[in-house]
Scaffold this motif. Structure first.
Motif, PDB file in Angstrom:
ATOM      1  N   PRO A  23      49.273 -28.950 -25.127  1.00  0.00           N
ATOM      2  CA  PRO A  23      48.470 -31.012 -24.973  1.00  0.00           C
ATOM      3  C   PRO A  23      47.082 -30.482 -23.896  1.00  0.00           C
ATOM      4  CG  PRO A  23      50.150 -31.228 -25.101  1.00  0.00           C
ATOM      5  CD  PRO A  23      50.567 -29.959 -24.948  1.00  0.00           C
ATOM      6  N   LEU A  24      46.815 -29.221 -23.262  1.00  0.00           N
ATOM      7  CA  LEU A  24      45.712 -29.244 -21.921  1.00  0.00           C
ATOM      8  C   LEU A  24      44.738 -28.224 -23.110  1.00  0.00           C
ATOM      9  CD1 LEU A  24      48.178 -27.480 -18.839  1.00  0.00           C
ATOM     10  CD2 LEU A  24      47.074 -29.900 -19.247  1.00  0.00           C
ATOM     11  N   VAL A  25      45.228 -27.644 -24.179  1.00  0.00           N
ATOM     12  CA  VAL A  25      43.871 -26.686 -25.275  1.00  0.00           C
ATOM     13  C   VAL A  25      43.597 -28.239 -26.226  1.00  0.00           C
ATOM     14  CG1 VAL A  25      43.900 -25.216 -26.149  1.00  0.00           C
ATOM     15  CG2 VAL A  25      45.614 -24.908 -25.108  1.00  0.00           C
ATOM     16  N   THR A  26      44.197 -28.609 -25.981  1.00  0.00           N
ATOM     17  CA  THR A  26      43.725 -30.337 -27.215  1.00  0.00           C
ATOM     18  C   THR A  26      42.300 -30.736 -26.153  1.00  0.00           C
ATOM     19  OG1 THR A  26      46.218 -30.304 -28.622  1.00  0.00           O
ATOM     20  CG2 THR A  26      44.127 -31.781 -28.476  1.00  0.00           C
ATOM     21  N   ALA A  27      42.854 -30.867 -24.665  1.00  0.00           N
ATOM     22  CA  ALA A  27      42.104 -31.978 -24.203  1.00  0.00           C
ATOM     23  C   ALA A  27      40.828 -30.871 -24.175  1.00  0.00           C
ATOM     24  CB  ALA A  27      42.265 -31.655 -22.954  1.00  0.00           C
ATOM     25  N   PHE A  28      40.450 -29.674 -23.875  1.00  0.00           N
ATOM     26  CA  PHE A  28      39.637 -28.462 -23.333  1.00  0.00           C
ATOM     27  C   PHE A  28      38.993 -28.414 -25.156  1.00  0.00           C
ATOM     28  CE2 PHE A  28      38.152 -24.187 -25.048  1.00  0.00           C
ATOM     29  CZ  PHE A  28      37.981 -24.036 -23.929  1.00  0.00           C
ATOM     30  N   PRO A  62      45.458 -32.456 -18.318  1.00  0.00           N
ATOM     31  CA  PRO A  62      43.776 -32.727 -18.916  1.00  0.00           C
ATOM     32  C   PRO A  62      42.269 -33.354 -18.332  1.00  0.00           C
ATOM     33  CG  PRO A  62      46.582 -32.963 -19.691  1.00  0.00           C
ATOM     34  CD  PRO A  62      46.334 -33.397 -17.395  1.00  0.00           C
ATOM     35  N   GLU A  63      42.445 -33.427 -17.915  1.00  0.00           N
ATOM     36  CA  GLU A  63      41.192 -34.728 -17.474  1.00  0.00           C
ATOM     37  C   GLU A  63      39.924 -33.314 -16.912  1.00  0.00           C
ATOM     38  OE1 GLU A  63      43.859 -34.836 -16.106  1.00  0.00           O
ATOM     39  OE2 GLU A  63      44.063 -37.578 -16.781  1.00  0.00           O
ATOM     40  N   LEU A  64      41.209 -32.605 -16.476  1.00  0.00           N
ATOM     41  CA  LEU A  64      40.407 -30.980 -16.071  1.00  0.00           C
ATOM     42  C   LEU A  64      40.389 -30.024 -16.481  1.00  0.00           C
ATOM     43  CD1 LEU A  64      38.675 -29.065 -13.646  1.00  0.00           C
ATOM     44  CD2 LEU A  64      41.485 -28.484 -13.187  1.00  0.00           C
ATOM     45  N   ALA A  65      41.261 -30.107 -17.439  1.00  0.00           N
ATOM     46  CA  ALA A  65      40.909 -28.835 -19.235  1.00  0.00           C
ATOM     47  C   ALA A  65      39.877 -29.748 -19.745  1.00  0.00           C
ATOM     48  CB  ALA A  65      42.234 -29.543 -19.692  1.00  0.00           C
ATOM     49  N   GLU A  66      39.856 -31.064 -19.681  1.00  0.00           N
ATOM     50  CA  GLU A  66      38.428 -32.048 -21.040  1.00  0.00           C
ATOM     51  C   GLU A  66      37.382 -31.722 -20.107  1.00  0.00           C
ATOM     52  OE1 GLU A  66      37.391 -35.563 -22.877  1.00  0.00           O
ATOM     53  OE2 GLU A  66      39.224 -35.736 -21.824  1.00  0.00           O
ATOM     54  N   ARG A  67      36.930 -31.590 -18.673  1.00  0.00           N
ATOM     55  CA  ARG A  67      36.413 -31.366 -18.096  1.00  0.00           C
ATOM     56  C   ARG A  67      35.399 -29.568 -18.599  1.00  0.00           C
ATOM     57  NH1 ARG A  67      37.991 -34.044 -14.306  1.00  0.00           N
ATOM     58  NH2 ARG A  67      38.579 -32.573 -12.852  1.00  0.00           N
ATOM     59  N   VAL A  68      36.500 -28.991 -18.363  1.00  0.00           N
ATOM     60  CA  VAL A  68      36.285 -27.185 -18.073  1.00  0.00           C
ATOM     61  C   VAL A  68      35.875 -26.538 -19.553  1.00  0.00           C
ATOM     62  CG1 VAL A  68      37.225 -25.487 -18.369  1.00  0.00           C
ATOM     63  CG2 VAL A  68      37.828 -26.360 -16.712  1.00  0.00           C
ATOM     64  N   GLY A  69      36.385 -27.917 -20.999  1.00  0.00           N
ATOM     65  CA  GLY A  69      35.732 -27.928 -22.286  1.00  0.00           C
ATOM     66  C   GLY A  69      34.290 -28.395 -22.190  1.00  0.00           C
ATOM     67  N   GLN A  70      34.036 -29.249 -21.633  1.00  0.00           N
ATOM     68  CA  GLN A  70      32.622 -29.823 -21.189  1.00  0.00           C
ATOM     69  C   GLN A  70      31.391 -29.119 -21.193  1.00  0.00           C
ATOM     70  OE1 GLN A  70      33.095 -33.032 -19.636  1.00  0.00           O
ATOM     71  NE2 GLN A  70      33.871 -34.633 -21.694  1.00  0.00           N
ATOM     72  N   ALA A  71      32.147 -28.141 -19.620  1.00  0.00           N
ATOM     73  CA  ALA A  71      31.266 -27.552 -18.820  1.00  0.00           C
ATOM     74  C   ALA A  71      30.892 -26.212 -19.880  1.00  0.00           C
ATOM     75  CB  ALA A  71      31.970 -26.854 -17.238  1.00  0.00           C
TER      76      ALA A  71
END
Length: 376
Positions: free
Chosen positions: A292-297, A128-137
């Motif tokens: 949940p990875l999509v939610t984090a993204f 999830p941490e990586l997915a969230e950073r990808v979303g931010q990017a």
């Protein structure tokens, strides 16, 4: 891919493509050391290795019809120019060294010791941490100001191809595998699906257009520690941001469907017959584990883009559905018949395309920002 951690094969003989070493000499790195070369698997010719000057370099030769190659090259180079003004944390590619437009060659620094996002997905370490950073990017890329630049491609992305849903051109028909023909026949005979794709393309024409990758897949991510890069910017253009958002969600939706026939995530081994009911129930279980990875993204994306148009999540859900059908066709090109699990993936993609409003929350596109009074 600008990476040597993926599967490789013997590269094309450089004596057949002297323009590769000519490009590197012109860039000041010197030619390749021949016995250092490998070729990452991909649709283009490519070479990864060390030059006589000691630099680790990746060179890609775009191949295909001339007009298509020229358009891809223009978009790729427009991204490299645009990327110079992007924030550090925005989605970006490997360091660009130079290009020979006439020879359709591009050169990059070779990204060493990186792992592809697909590898991390399969071994379940894409967290999830990586997915969230990808979303931010991706959000920062989408938020980047365009100004009055005329360099960015403003043409509409070709997929989903509405024309193919009416009938395949003869050259295309003759080039397809039997499984691909099966896939197109299924889609062409589905009136509800063809209407939904037409409606999605119509909504796309009304949506805001932002700088977008437009061909996002996890195998294009090169992850090294906490850092990551994304390759293959040949479809970069101004487009509906829902394309990139939906593609990321679609990758995890597709993975969850593929896992229906595996024991990944099961607490105990289950030797069961995959009836229609079992496929549905296991599909729900697998989605609950991965989405949940999509939610984090999405959380990271909305941190970078707190204000988005009100229909973005709905269009992204529809694009996630198309992503499953697109992956179906990509897999069909390598086989003679569609498997049952591929048909299941297509069925889920169809459902998301036809009625995306029903699946927005299921995919994880709940709005964490609107609840605090920020416009969505």
């Amino acid at each position: 891919m600008e990476n040597n951690s993926a599967a490789t094969f013997k590269p094309r003989d450089l004596d057949e493509v002297p323009s590769v070493d000519a490009l590197l000499v012109g860039l000041g790195t010197g030619p390749f050391v021949r016995d250092s070369l490998t070729a990452p698997v991909g649709r283009n010719d490519s070479w990864a290795g060390t030059t006589v000057g000691g630099r680790k370099v990746f060179v890609k030769h775009l191949i295909g019809p001339a007009a298509d190659v020229q358009a891809r090259m223009r978009r790729l180079l427009s991204f490299e120019c645009f990327a110079e003004g992007l924030p550090t944390a925005a989605l970006r590619g490997p360091a660009f060294l130079g290009a020979d437009e006439e020879a359709a060659l591009v050169a990059y620094d070779l990204v060493e010791d990186a792992r592809s996002g697909a590898e991390l997905m399969i071994e379940e370490s894409f967290g999830p941490e990586l997915a969230e950073r990808v979303g931010q990017a991706i959000g920062l890329l989408h938020e980047a100001p365009v100004g009055d630049s005329d360099a960015l491609d403003r043409s509409w992305p070709p997929h989903p191809p509405e024309g193919f849903l009416q009938g395949l051109p003869l050259p295309v028909f003759e080039s397809l595998s039997f499984a691909e023909l099966q896939g197109w026949r299924l889609m062409q005979s589905d009136d509800a699906l063809t209407r939904a794709i037409g409606e999605l393309r119509a909504r796309e024409r009304e949506a805001p257009r932002v700088p977008s990758h437009c061909d996002l897949r996890v195998d294009q991510f090169l992850v090294r520690g906490a850092d990551f890069l994304v390759t293959d910017w040949e479809e970069f253009r101004l487009a509906d941001p829902a394309r990139d958002v939906g593609a990321f969600a679609g990758e995890w939706l597709h993975r969850s469907v593929l896992d229906i026939v595996t024991t990944r995530g099961d607490s105990v081994f289950q030797d069961i017959e995959l009836t229609h009911e079992t496929v549905l129930s296991r599909g729900v279980e697998k989605m609950q584990r991965l989405l949940p990875l999509v939610t984090a993204f999405w959380r990271g994306y909305r941190q970078s883009r707190p204000v988005v148009d009100g229909q973005l999540a709905t269009r992204a859900t529809a694009y996630a559905g198309w992503h499953l059908l697109d992956r179906l066709m990509a897999g069909a090109s390598r086989t003679s018949r569609l498997s049952g699990i591929e048909r299941a993936a297509a069925g889920i993609g169809r459902a998301a395309l036809i009625n995306p409003e029903r699946f927005v929350t299921t995919l994880g596109f709940t709005d964490p920002v609107a609840a605090h009074g920020v416009a969505a």
